[in-house]
Design an enzyme around this catalytic site. Structure first.
Site, PDB file in Angstrom:
ATOM      1  CG  ASN A  43      -3.160   5.372   3.016  1.00 29.92           C
ATOM      2  OD1 ASN A  43      -2.439   6.084   3.694  1.00 29.92           O
ATOM      3  ND2 ASN A  43      -2.877   5.086   1.749  1.00 29.92           N
ATOM      4  CD  GLU A  45      -1.536   1.166  -0.106  1.00 26.55           C
ATOM      5  OE1 GLU A  45      -0.505   0.577  -0.499  1.00 26.55           O
ATOM      6  OE2 GLU A  45      -2.049   2.132  -0.703  1.00 26.55           O
ATOM      7  CD  GLU A  56     -10.754   9.285   3.462  1.00 27.81           C
ATOM      8  OE1 GLU A  56      -9.948   8.339   3.589  1.00 27.81           O
ATOM      9  OE2 GLU A  56     -10.947   9.881   2.393  1.00 27.81           O
ATOM     10  CB  CYS A  87     -12.837   5.949  -2.050  1.00 25.14           C
ATOM     11  SG  CYS A  87     -13.215   4.881  -0.649  1.00 25.14           S
ATOM     12  CB  CYS A  90     -14.398   6.837   2.617  1.00 21.69           C
ATOM     13  SG  CYS A  90     -12.990   5.778   3.038  1.00 21.69           S
TER      14      CYS A  90
END
Ligand code: THU
Length: 130
Positions: A43, A45, A56, A87, A90
Site C-alpha cells: 500500500n 498512502e 492489491e 476492500c 480492490c
C-alpha cells in the site's frame, strides 16, 4: 493451484515496502500469473488520504504494466489478528482484471484463509453489464 507458500512469502516481502505513514497499517500483496510469475505490491498512502492505493491494486497494475493479463491467485498479508480481506474498490478491480481467482489471506502469525473472488463479490458489475 500452484505454491501458496511462495505467494504468501512474496506478499510478506512486498509488505516491507509499505508506505503507510498515516494509518501505520502495512499491507503486502502478491499476484500470480498463469505463467507462474509473481508480482508484489504494497500500500502507498497519500497525505490527501483519498489518493492512497491499496497493495492489491499496486500489484495488479504493476503486473499488467509489464504485459501480464492472466492470473490465478492473489495473496494479501498484514500483521492483523483478523485476516485482511480486500476492500470494495480492490474487489472490483481484482474481479475485472483477474476474474475468479483464489484470494489467499494471511498474517504474520501464519494464519491462512483461502477464498474465491466470486464469493467476495457476488452479483458484480462488469463488462458484461454494459
Ligand atoms: N489497505 C490495503 O492496502 N489493502 C487492503 O486490503 C485493505 C486496506 C490499505 C489502505 C491503507 O493504506 C491502509 O491499508 C489502511 O486502510
Amino acid at each position: 493451484m500452484g505454491d501458496q507458500q511462495a505467494l504468501i512469502e512474496a506478499a510478506r516481502e512486498a509488505r516491507k515496502h509499505a508506505h503507510a505513514p498515516f494509518s501505520h497499517f502495512h499491507v503486502g500483496a502478491a499476484l500470480r500469473g498463469r505463467d507462474g510469475r509473481i508480482t508484489g505490491g504494497c500500500n502507498i498512502e497519500n497525505a490527501s488520504y483519498g489518493l492512497t492505493v491499496c497493495a492489491e491494486r499496486v500489484a495488479i497494475f504493476k503486473a499488467m504494466s509489464e504485459g501480464q493479463r492472466e492470473f490465478d491467485a492473489i495473496a494479501v498479508v498484514t500483521d492483523a489478528d483478523r485476516l485482511t480481506p480486500p476492500c470494495g474498490a480492490c474487489r472490483q478491480v481484482i474481479w475485472e482484471m483477474c476474474g475468479n481467482v483464489e484470494v489467499v489471506l494471511a498474517n504474520l502469525k501464519g494464519q491462512v484463509e483461502v477464498h474465491r473472488m466470486k464469493d467476495l463479490l457476488p452479483l458484480p458489475f462488469d463488462a458484461r453489464s454494459l
